[in-house]
Design a protein around this motif. Sequence first.
Motif, PDB file in Angstrom:
ATOM      1  N   ALA A  77      43.126  40.614   2.985  1.00 23.41           N
ATOM      2  CA  ALA A  77      43.279  40.603   1.522  1.00 23.41           C
ATOM      3  C   ALA A  77      43.605  39.194   1.030  1.00 23.41           C
ATOM      4  CB  ALA A  77      44.363  41.587   1.085  1.00 23.41           C
ATOM      5  N   GLN A  78      44.437  38.474   1.794  1.00 25.12           N
ATOM      6  CA  GLN A  78      44.787  37.096   1.421  1.00 25.12           C
ATOM      7  C   GLN A  78      43.550  36.199   1.495  1.00 25.12           C
ATOM      8  OE1 GLN A  78      47.827  35.960   0.233  1.00 25.12           O
ATOM      9  NE2 GLN A  78      46.635  34.116  -0.201  1.00 25.12           N
ATOM     10  N   ALA A  79      42.720  36.413   2.504  1.00 24.65           N
ATOM     11  CA  ALA A  79      41.481  35.632   2.663  1.00 24.65           C
ATOM     12  C   ALA A  79      40.560  35.855   1.464  1.00 24.65           C
ATOM     13  CB  ALA A  79      40.777  36.020   3.960  1.00 24.65           C
ATOM     14  N   ILE A  80      40.474  37.104   1.019  1.00 28.78           N
ATOM     15  CA  ILE A  80      39.644  37.419  -0.153  1.00 28.78           C
ATOM     16  C   ILE A  80      40.233  36.764  -1.403  1.00 28.78           C
ATOM     17  CG2 ILE A  80      38.892  39.293  -1.694  1.00 28.78           C
ATOM     18  CD1 ILE A  80      38.666  41.075   0.813  1.00 28.78           C
ATOM     19  N   MET A 101      34.019  23.002   9.873  1.00 29.17           N
ATOM     20  CA  MET A 101      33.868  23.662   8.578  1.00 29.17           C
ATOM     21  C   MET A 101      33.592  25.143   8.780  1.00 29.17           C
ATOM     22  SD  MET A 101      31.599  22.489   5.300  1.00 29.17           S
ATOM     23  CE  MET A 101      32.390  20.875   5.315  1.00 29.17           C
ATOM     24  N   THR A 102      34.398  25.953   8.111  1.00 29.17           N
ATOM     25  CA  THR A 102      34.253  27.394   8.237  1.00 29.17           C
ATOM     26  C   THR A 102      34.747  28.060   6.955  1.00 29.17           C
ATOM     27  OG1 THR A 102      34.640  29.295   9.710  1.00 29.17           O
ATOM     28  CG2 THR A 102      36.507  27.799   9.349  1.00 29.17           C
ATOM     29  N   THR A 103      34.740  29.368   6.956  1.00 25.03           N
ATOM     30  CA  THR A 103      35.104  30.132   5.760  1.00 25.03           C
ATOM     31  C   THR A 103      36.131  31.197   6.113  1.00 25.03           C
ATOM     32  OG1 THR A 103      33.306  31.708   6.177  1.00 25.03           O
ATOM     33  CG2 THR A 103      32.791  29.819   4.766  1.00 25.03           C
ATOM     34  N   ASP A 104      36.612  31.882   5.086  1.00 27.33           N
ATOM     35  CA  ASP A 104      37.460  33.043   5.334  1.00 27.33           C
ATOM     36  C   ASP A 104      36.599  34.215   5.800  1.00 27.33           C
ATOM     37  OD1 ASP A 104      40.226  32.482   4.822  1.00 27.33           O
ATOM     38  OD2 ASP A 104      39.662  32.048   2.757  1.00 27.33           O
ATOM     39  N   PRO A 105      37.137  35.103   6.651  1.00 26.35           N
ATOM     40  CA  PRO A 105      38.536  35.193   7.082  1.00 26.35           C
ATOM     41  C   PRO A 105      38.922  34.279   8.252  1.00 26.35           C
ATOM     42  CG  PRO A 105      37.294  37.030   7.977  1.00 26.35           C
ATOM     43  CD  PRO A 105      36.335  36.265   7.111  1.00 26.35           C
ATOM     44  N   THR A 106      37.988  33.464   8.765  1.00 23.70           N
ATOM     45  CA  THR A 106      38.303  32.576   9.896  1.00 23.70           C
ATOM     46  C   THR A 106      39.418  31.595   9.535  1.00 23.70           C
ATOM     47  OG1 THR A 106      35.967  32.733  10.553  1.00 23.70           O
ATOM     48  CG2 THR A 106      37.286  31.056  11.632  1.00 23.70           C
ATOM     49  N   VAL A 107      39.351  31.021   8.330  1.00 23.10           N
ATOM     50  CA  VAL A 107      40.372  30.053   7.889  1.00 23.10           C
ATOM     51  C   VAL A 107      41.760  30.691   7.918  1.00 23.10           C
ATOM     52  CG1 VAL A 107      41.185  28.584   5.996  1.00 23.10           C
ATOM     53  CG2 VAL A 107      38.729  28.827   6.413  1.00 23.10           C
ATOM     54  N   ALA A 108      41.863  31.888   7.336  1.00 25.08           N
ATOM     55  CA  ALA A 108      43.159  32.579   7.266  1.00 25.08           C
ATOM     56  C   ALA A 108      43.720  32.834   8.665  1.00 25.08           C
ATOM     57  CB  ALA A 108      43.010  33.897   6.506  1.00 25.08           C
ATOM     58  N   ASP A 145      30.306  39.570   7.721  1.00 26.06           N
ATOM     59  CA  ASP A 145      31.751  39.722   7.575  1.00 26.06           C
ATOM     60  C   ASP A 145      32.425  38.488   6.956  1.00 26.06           C
ATOM     61  OD1 ASP A 145      31.293  38.107   9.734  1.00 26.06           O
ATOM     62  OD2 ASP A 145      32.683  39.126  11.096  1.00 26.06           O
ATOM     63  N   LYS A 146      31.633  37.473   6.594  1.00 32.38           N
ATOM     64  CA  LYS A 146      32.218  36.300   5.923  1.00 32.38           C
ATOM     65  C   LYS A 146      32.538  36.647   4.477  1.00 32.38           C
ATOM     66  CE  LYS A 146      29.506  32.931   8.611  1.00 32.38           C
ATOM     67  NZ  LYS A 146      28.432  31.913   8.507  1.00 32.38           N
ATOM     68  N   VAL A 147      33.697  36.231   4.023  1.00 39.78           N
ATOM     69  CA  VAL A 147      34.103  36.532   2.646  1.00 39.78           C
ATOM     70  C   VAL A 147      33.156  35.879   1.639  1.00 39.78           C
ATOM     71  CG1 VAL A 147      35.983  36.401   0.952  1.00 39.78           C
ATOM     72  CG2 VAL A 147      36.512  36.857   3.350  1.00 39.78           C
TER      73      VAL A 147
END
Length: 344
Positions: free
Chosen positions: A289-292, A196-203, A47-49
Amino acid sequence: MRTPVKISAAAAVAMLALTSLTACGGGGSTAAGGKDGKIKIMVGGLDKVIYLPARLTQQLGYFEDEGIHVTLLTEPAGVQATTSLVSGDVQGVVGFYDHTLDLQVKGKQVESVVQLAHAPGEVEVVSNKAAGDLTSAKDFKGKKLGVTGLGSSTDFLTKYLAVKNGVQTNEFTPVAVGAGQTFISAIQQGSIQGGMTTDPTVAQIVDKKLGKVLIDMRTPEGSKQALGGPYPSSSLYMNTDWVNSHKKEVQKLANALVKTLKWMSTHTAEQIAAKMPSDYAQGGKELYAQAIKDTLPMFTKDGVMPADGPATVERVLKAFNPNLKNATVDLKKTYTTEFVKKSG
């Protein structure tokens, strides 16, 4: 698999555990699979972008169009996904390219066959509570910093940013907190000051006002600023022996993934989000959608390795990794463009 079966997180964990147990009895025969068109690929977080092209290819039906039946499995961190490949449980991994260098010096020959991204897509976030005294990588000293897993690419990159900014790797504490809700909880509880992490976690972290972005490596520009050049990250990598003995199957995988990358480059973040499973948008459709949208610049359009990318990765890893520091790495053996260049 045009219509993947939705399973709960608990069921997924149970299924993965069962897969691992059954594979222990006959890992060799599993690794030899693929001739029947059935291929297992482990993803370092479905599920990570940053790994979105894998599931999107399945959603669009492109694997099936090529006549291959791909089962996508998931692990919370790339380092576990790599273990699955080396042990022969799966035929491929969608994870960070940097593992191919790390594995080569350990005597394992693995190569990227489709380079999905030319920037890490990673973000160093800082909790609002710690924002006052954690303003750059120079402030990592004495801090507890979240990574997906020890030995993962988030761990690699955190260590590099520290060393580059005068902080030794033994002067801060990396904490394995996974991604998604486990990472968010660690920020909320104060068990980490940043990570350190990625979207959608960041969003979700920014939207919930739990923290803010400290270092943004979701774009080639951000990658160059933080790491000194393009940093090829998300890729499909496989054991070189398997690639050489299954060229027909690898070509079909490359065709499907390159087709997806091209599709992504001509569609909006909203259109991409609409094709993904609804449960991936845990923070809501708009936030997903913003995360993508924020992460899209990291992806290549053709699956080709950027010319100076491998050298950047080698330089980054050698800055802190004792295994690689004095080792000779044959970069040409860590990737191939043979298949993506044949994909129309």
